[in-house]
Design an enzyme around this catalytic site. Structure first.
Site, PDB file in Angstrom:
ATOM      1  N   LEU A  16     -12.783   7.759  -2.970  1.00  0.00           N
ATOM      2  CA  LEU A  16     -12.157   8.101  -4.253  1.00  0.00           C
ATOM      3  C   LEU A  16     -13.165   8.156  -5.401  1.00  0.00           C
ATOM      4  O   LEU A  16     -14.153   7.420  -5.413  1.00  0.00           O
ATOM      5  CB  LEU A  16     -11.058   7.081  -4.573  1.00  0.00           C
ATOM      6  CG  LEU A  16      -9.951   6.979  -3.517  1.00  0.00           C
ATOM      7  CD1 LEU A  16      -8.916   5.927  -3.946  1.00  0.00           C
ATOM      8  CD2 LEU A  16      -9.268   8.314  -3.277  1.00  0.00           C
ATOM      9  N   HIS A  44      -9.757  11.847  -8.353  1.00  0.00           N
ATOM     10  CA  HIS A  44      -8.561  11.280  -7.708  1.00  0.00           C
ATOM     11  C   HIS A  44      -7.810  10.366  -8.687  1.00  0.00           C
ATOM     12  O   HIS A  44      -6.581  10.406  -8.774  1.00  0.00           O
ATOM     13  CB  HIS A  44      -8.964  10.440  -6.487  1.00  0.00           C
ATOM     14  CG  HIS A  44      -9.624  11.209  -5.383  1.00  0.00           C
ATOM     15  ND1 HIS A  44     -10.921  10.983  -4.994  1.00  0.00           N
ATOM     16  CD2 HIS A  44      -9.158  12.190  -4.566  1.00  0.00           C
ATOM     17  CE1 HIS A  44     -11.232  11.777  -3.992  1.00  0.00           C
ATOM     18  NE2 HIS A  44     -10.181  12.529  -3.704  1.00  0.00           N
ATOM     19  N   GLN A  99      -7.554  19.609   9.675  1.00  0.00           N
ATOM     20  CA  GLN A  99      -7.991  20.575   8.655  1.00  0.00           C
ATOM     21  C   GLN A  99      -9.505  20.780   8.648  1.00  0.00           C
ATOM     22  O   GLN A  99     -10.020  21.539   7.839  1.00  0.00           O
ATOM     23  CB  GLN A  99      -7.490  20.176   7.269  1.00  0.00           C
ATOM     24  CG  GLN A  99      -8.211  18.996   6.638  1.00  0.00           C
ATOM     25  CD  GLN A  99      -7.527  18.553   5.358  1.00  0.00           C
ATOM     26  OE1 GLN A  99      -6.404  18.072   5.379  1.00  0.00           O
ATOM     27  NE2 GLN A  99      -8.197  18.740   4.227  1.00  0.00           N
ATOM     28  N   GLY A 124      -5.119  18.518  -7.328  1.00  0.00           N
ATOM     29  CA  GLY A 124      -6.140  18.929  -8.282  1.00  0.00           C
ATOM     30  C   GLY A 124      -6.369  20.442  -8.283  1.00  0.00           C
ATOM     31  O   GLY A 124      -6.305  21.089  -7.236  1.00  0.00           O
ATOM     32  N   LYS A 134      -9.139  21.547  -8.589  1.00  0.00           N
ATOM     33  CA  LYS A 134     -10.404  21.635  -7.845  1.00  0.00           C
ATOM     34  C   LYS A 134     -10.208  22.433  -6.543  1.00  0.00           C
ATOM     35  O   LYS A 134     -11.039  23.242  -6.159  1.00  0.00           O
ATOM     36  CB  LYS A 134     -10.887  20.212  -7.553  1.00  0.00           C
ATOM     37  CG  LYS A 134     -11.960  20.075  -6.516  1.00  0.00           C
ATOM     38  CD  LYS A 134     -13.297  20.365  -7.120  1.00  0.00           C
ATOM     39  CE  LYS A 134     -14.455  20.221  -6.167  1.00  0.00           C
ATOM     40  NZ  LYS A 134     -14.212  19.982  -4.799  1.00  0.00           N
ATOM     41  N   ASP A 135      -9.074  22.171  -5.872  1.00  0.00           N
ATOM     42  CA  ASP A 135      -8.735  22.902  -4.640  1.00  0.00           C
ATOM     43  C   ASP A 135      -7.648  23.919  -4.985  1.00  0.00           C
ATOM     44  O   ASP A 135      -6.492  23.770  -4.586  1.00  0.00           O
ATOM     45  CB  ASP A 135      -8.271  21.912  -3.566  1.00  0.00           C
ATOM     46  CG  ASP A 135      -9.369  20.930  -3.200  1.00  0.00           C
ATOM     47  OD1 ASP A 135     -10.169  21.248  -2.328  1.00  0.00           O
ATOM     48  OD2 ASP A 135      -9.443  19.846  -3.829  1.00  0.00           O
ATOM     49  N   MET A 191     -16.411  16.747  -9.639  1.00  0.00           N
ATOM     50  CA  MET A 191     -16.447  15.558  -8.761  1.00  0.00           C
ATOM     51  C   MET A 191     -15.875  15.911  -7.409  1.00  0.00           C
ATOM     52  O   MET A 191     -14.905  16.669  -7.297  1.00  0.00           O
ATOM     53  CB  MET A 191     -15.650  14.430  -9.396  1.00  0.00           C
ATOM     54  CG  MET A 191     -16.339  13.881 -10.610  1.00  0.00           C
ATOM     55  SD  MET A 191     -15.554  12.365 -11.167  1.00  0.00           S
ATOM     56  CE  MET A 191     -16.532  12.067 -12.624  1.00  0.00           C
ATOM     57  N   SER A 192     -16.499  15.347  -6.369  1.00  0.00           N
ATOM     58  CA  SER A 192     -16.047  15.590  -4.997  1.00  0.00           C
ATOM     59  C   SER A 192     -16.541  14.450  -4.119  1.00  0.00           C
ATOM     60  O   SER A 192     -17.639  13.917  -4.352  1.00  0.00           O
ATOM     61  CB  SER A 192     -16.641  16.913  -4.487  1.00  0.00           C
ATOM     62  OG  SER A 192     -16.565  16.964  -3.077  1.00  0.00           O
ATOM     63  N   ARG A 249     -17.671  14.752  -1.341  1.00  0.00           N
ATOM     64  CA  ARG A 249     -18.845  15.228  -0.595  1.00  0.00           C
ATOM     65  C   ARG A 249     -20.131  15.140  -1.423  1.00  0.00           C
ATOM     66  O   ARG A 249     -21.218  15.289  -0.870  1.00  0.00           O
ATOM     67  CB  ARG A 249     -18.636  16.666  -0.125  1.00  0.00           C
ATOM     68  CG  ARG A 249     -17.595  16.778   0.982  1.00  0.00           C
ATOM     69  CD  ARG A 249     -17.565  18.183   1.551  1.00  0.00           C
ATOM     70  NE  ARG A 249     -16.768  18.258   2.761  1.00  0.00           N
ATOM     71  CZ  ARG A 249     -15.461  18.455   2.803  1.00  0.00           C
ATOM     72  NH1 ARG A 249     -14.783  18.590   1.676  1.00  0.00           N
ATOM     73  NH2 ARG A 249     -14.820  18.512   3.962  1.00  0.00           N
TER      74      ARG A 249
END
Ligand code: AMP
Length: 278
Positions: free
Chosen positions: A33, A37, A61, A147, A149-150, A184-185, A187
């Site tokens: 997180l 998140h 996925q 989000g 973000k996706d 932010m991610s 990854r």
């Protein structure tokens, strides 16, 4: 915060809360997180009596087994972050709790499944809809927070909710960025010091395109953006596209809302980002 690892227990607990008339907001995550998140948790807290977060690294996925293998899983730290954020319930099931062997899933999502992320991650959105459907079915939230973000993921989940007539309201929350612009991610922790510097080309280019957005020169902007990203050391572009924000089809001068979406490998790490033009 209550922590559950089994479907039966979390369902029982939530049924009690619902019988008291409490509203529920849900945030689905794969853990590791960060403040992105936590912003979803904060938004859910503002509008609901009870906030539930799930942490589940969903194997169906991932189309790259190495990516699944190395996905970070700092569960103790995540639990602490959720406690501090005031999350009420954490659902953190093992894979065997959500999936029976050889389970089949296919949803006719249409073209959106094969565009952009779908082209570079075949099967990804079948896995995403499979797990989100299961989680919605277990948690039965009034509202679920995802989000921007996706971006494409939000559209795919919206489509699933429409197709299956699921009784849940979806909210898209803004992208949270590092001070220098990197989205932010989970990854990002895989980025080396050099990768981290090179990664800034993605948000910089998106911002440049937004500042220079011109409906009549969409193709020109796309070429310049792709050239700028390709010119950056250590960065390998997968796509940079200006699309209709509602359909993800290529934007034209008549498209009302346009979104610019990018995916690239920075070193060994795959990153995505996007910005709405208007
Ligand atoms: P993930 O754990 O990557 O599956 O993400 C869980 C949820 O957090 C998804 O709805 C993501 O879109 C959202 N999310 C991830 N990164 C960010 C970010 N930087 N800002 C806002 N939301 C995010």
């Amino acid at each position: 915060m209550k922590v559950f690892t089994t479907t039966r227990e979390v369902q029982q607990y939530l049924a009690e809360l619902r019988s008291k008339g409490l509203s529920t907001g849900f945030v689905a995550t794969m853990g590791a997180l960060h403040h992105g998140h936590l912003s979803l948790i904060a938004q859910a807290k503002r509008a609901n009596d009870i906030v539930i977060c799930s942490i589940f690294v969903n194997p169906t996925q991932f189309n790259d087994p190495a990516d699944l293998e190395k996905y970070p899983r700092p569960i103790a730290h995540d639990t602490q972050m959720l406690e501090q954020a005031g999350c009420d319930i954490l659902f953190n099931p093992p894979v065997s709790e959500l999936y029976a062997d050889n389970e089949h899933w296919h949803l006719a999502l249409g073209e959106i499944e094969h565009l952009l992320e779908g082209e570079f991650r075949p099967g990804h959105y079948q896995g995403v809809t499979q797990v989100v459907y299961k989680l919605f079915n277990i948690i039965k939230p009034d509202t679920a927070y995802f989000g921007q973000k996706d971006y494409q993921q939000f559209m795919v989940i919206t489509k699933m909710v429409e197709l299956l007539d699921l009784p849940v309201k979806l909210i898209m929350c803004p992208i949270i960025r590092e001070e220098d612009g990197l989205a932010m991610s989970s990854r990002n922790i895989h980025l080396t010091v050099e990768d981290r510097l090179h990664s800034l080309i993605l948000s910089k280019t998106l911002n440049w395109v937004k500042q220079n957005f011109d409906r009549n020169n969409i193709a020109g902007l796309q070429i310049k953006a792709a050239d700028a990203i390709n010119a950056e050391d250590g960065v390998s572009l997968e796509y940079f596209e200006l699309t209709d924000a509602d359909t993800l089809q290529p934007a034209s001068p008549h498209t009302k809302s346009v979104v610019a979406l990018v995916a690239a490998r920075v070193g060994k790490t795959r990153l995505i980002d996007n910005v709405l033009m208007n």
